[in-house]
Design a protein around this motif. Sequence first.
Motif, mmCIF file in Angstrom:
data_model
loop_
_atom_site.group_PDB
_atom_site.id
_atom_site.type_symbol
_atom_site.label_atom_id
_atom_site.label_comp_id
_atom_site.label_asym_id
_atom_site.label_seq_id
_atom_site.Cartn_x
_atom_site.Cartn_y
_atom_site.Cartn_z
ATOM 1 N N LYS A 173 38.935 -60.852 -64.129
ATOM 2 C CA LYS A 173 39.562 -60.786 -62.799
ATOM 3 C C LYS A 173 40.948 -61.408 -62.783
ATOM 4 O O LYS A 173 41.819 -60.961 -62.055
ATOM 5 C CB LYS A 173 38.677 -61.412 -61.730
ATOM 6 C CG LYS A 173 38.583 -62.915 -61.777
ATOM 7 C CD LYS A 173 37.738 -63.427 -60.635
ATOM 8 C CE LYS A 173 37.555 -64.919 -60.767
ATOM 9 N NZ LYS A 173 36.679 -65.450 -59.753
ATOM 10 N N SER A 174 41.188 -62.425 -63.614
ATOM 11 C CA SER A 174 42.531 -63.006 -63.623
ATOM 12 C C SER A 174 43.532 -62.041 -64.250
ATOM 13 O O SER A 174 44.701 -62.041 -63.878
ATOM 14 C CB SER A 174 42.545 -64.374 -64.317
ATOM 15 O OG SER A 174 41.937 -64.318 -65.559
ATOM 16 N N MET A 228 44.390 -59.908 -61.471
ATOM 17 C CA MET A 228 45.329 -60.635 -60.612
ATOM 18 C C MET A 228 46.743 -60.544 -61.175
ATOM 19 O O MET A 228 47.701 -60.393 -60.423
ATOM 20 C CB MET A 228 44.915 -62.105 -60.469
ATOM 21 C CG MET A 228 43.708 -62.331 -59.587
ATOM 22 S SD MET A 228 43.206 -64.071 -59.561
ATOM 23 C CE MET A 228 44.586 -64.807 -58.708
ATOM 24 N N THR A 233 48.208 -57.328 -60.232
ATOM 25 C CA THR A 233 48.541 -57.314 -58.810
ATOM 26 C C THR A 233 49.813 -58.105 -58.537
ATOM 27 O O THR A 233 50.692 -57.648 -57.806
ATOM 28 C CB THR A 233 47.372 -57.884 -57.977
ATOM 29 O OG1 THR A 233 46.192 -57.155 -58.300
ATOM 30 C CG2 THR A 233 47.646 -57.770 -56.494
ATOM 31 N N LEU A 254 38.169 -57.918 -58.339
ATOM 32 C CA LEU A 254 38.799 -58.817 -57.379
ATOM 33 C C LEU A 254 38.132 -58.645 -56.029
ATOM 34 O O LEU A 254 37.892 -57.524 -55.585
ATOM 35 C CB LEU A 254 40.291 -58.494 -57.241
ATOM 36 C CG LEU A 254 41.198 -58.846 -58.401
ATOM 37 C CD1 LEU A 254 42.610 -58.374 -58.120
ATOM 38 C CD2 LEU A 254 41.188 -60.319 -58.679
ATOM 39 N N GLU A 272 40.755 -62.376 -52.828
ATOM 40 C CA GLU A 272 41.600 -62.567 -54.001
ATOM 41 C C GLU A 272 42.751 -61.557 -54.017
ATOM 42 O O GLU A 272 43.865 -61.887 -54.389
ATOM 43 C CB GLU A 272 40.757 -62.442 -55.279
ATOM 44 C CG GLU A 272 39.839 -63.629 -55.478
ATOM 45 C CD GLU A 272 38.793 -63.407 -56.556
ATOM 46 O OE1 GLU A 272 38.364 -64.403 -57.153
ATOM 47 O OE2 GLU A 272 38.397 -62.239 -56.792
ATOM 48 N N LYS A 273 42.493 -60.324 -53.587
ATOM 49 C CA LYS A 273 43.562 -59.321 -53.498
ATOM 50 C C LYS A 273 44.617 -59.745 -52.482
ATOM 51 O O LYS A 273 45.812 -59.618 -52.730
ATOM 52 C CB LYS A 273 42.985 -57.957 -53.088
ATOM 53 C CG LYS A 273 42.302 -57.219 -54.203
ATOM 54 C CD LYS A 273 41.810 -55.878 -53.713
ATOM 55 C CE LYS A 273 40.957 -55.205 -54.763
ATOM 56 N NZ LYS A 273 40.341 -53.978 -54.292
ATOM 57 N N LYS A 277 45.342 -62.820 -51.524
ATOM 58 C CA LYS A 277 46.100 -63.947 -52.076
ATOM 59 C C LYS A 277 47.143 -63.461 -53.069
ATOM 60 O O LYS A 277 48.261 -63.965 -53.112
ATOM 61 C CB LYS A 277 45.161 -64.941 -52.764
ATOM 62 C CG LYS A 277 44.414 -65.840 -51.824
ATOM 63 C CD LYS A 277 43.557 -66.801 -52.610
ATOM 64 C CE LYS A 277 42.678 -67.626 -51.684
ATOM 65 N NZ LYS A 277 41.731 -68.457 -52.427
ATOM 66 N N ALA A 278 46.755 -62.499 -53.900
ATOM 67 C CA ALA A 278 47.681 -61.982 -54.915
ATOM 68 C C ALA A 278 48.825 -61.209 -54.283
ATOM 69 O O ALA A 278 49.946 -61.213 -54.799
ATOM 70 C CB ALA A 278 46.933 -61.097 -55.907
ATOM 71 N N ALA A 310 47.044 -69.690 -57.657
ATOM 72 C CA ALA A 310 45.998 -68.656 -57.642
ATOM 73 C C ALA A 310 45.266 -68.612 -58.983
ATOM 74 O O ALA A 310 44.035 -68.536 -59.028
ATOM 75 C CB ALA A 310 46.610 -67.294 -57.320
ATOM 76 N N ALA A 346 41.375 -69.484 -59.818
ATOM 77 C CA ALA A 346 40.562 -68.386 -60.357
ATOM 78 C C ALA A 346 39.929 -68.758 -61.691
ATOM 79 O O ALA A 346 38.831 -68.298 -62.009
ATOM 80 C CB ALA A 346 41.410 -67.133 -60.507
#
Length: 195
Positions: free
Chosen positions: A23-24, A27, A30, A92, A96-97, A99-100, A114, A118
């Motif tokens: 997921k990072s 990120m 993104t 994500l 989280e989306k 925040k990114a 972030a 994460a």
Amino acid sequence: MEGFLVALVVSFGVIFVAELGDKSQLMALTFATRFKPVPVLIGITIATAVVHLASVAIGYGLNAALPTDWISLIAGLAFLGFGAWTLRGDKLTEEEKRKAERGGRSAVIAVGVAFFLAELGDKTMLATITLATKYGWFGTWLGSTLGMVAADALAILVGRMLGRHLPERTIRYGAAVLFAICGLWLIFEAVSELA
């Protein structure tokens, strides 16, 4: 010097593979659509260095407290678990989306915070702890940090060049197989030491 190089190479490879499809890494893709790549990479590097420094401290402390043959067995089982976790894949969440995608005064600070949050408890942090129980702390810290930054830089580069994600399914299966191989290798070493 030889122990340092082994720790550096092994931790770089393991964390690079662990980060693929994580997921990072999503990120990073993104953030790269919102900010320039260099501040994104600086934020990722700072956050990763801090989290992985804490990880190797934990792993190094565990190594001092536990016998190495049992550590190898536990590490092997952990790597099999990481393989299964990788197969499951990461997505994500909507939060989280958001925040990114949110812009801040500084891309480095936004990305760094972030990523720091994460990575706490993420498989790359746990893998770094596991590696630090077996190898030297400095080589593991440097290798794991560079491995994660390289994987995220690759995601940013490919994402910006191709305008789409890496083939997640193939990456997930490949990473899971590599984790399983590492896990089985560590278990075999531990069983032969315990026998």
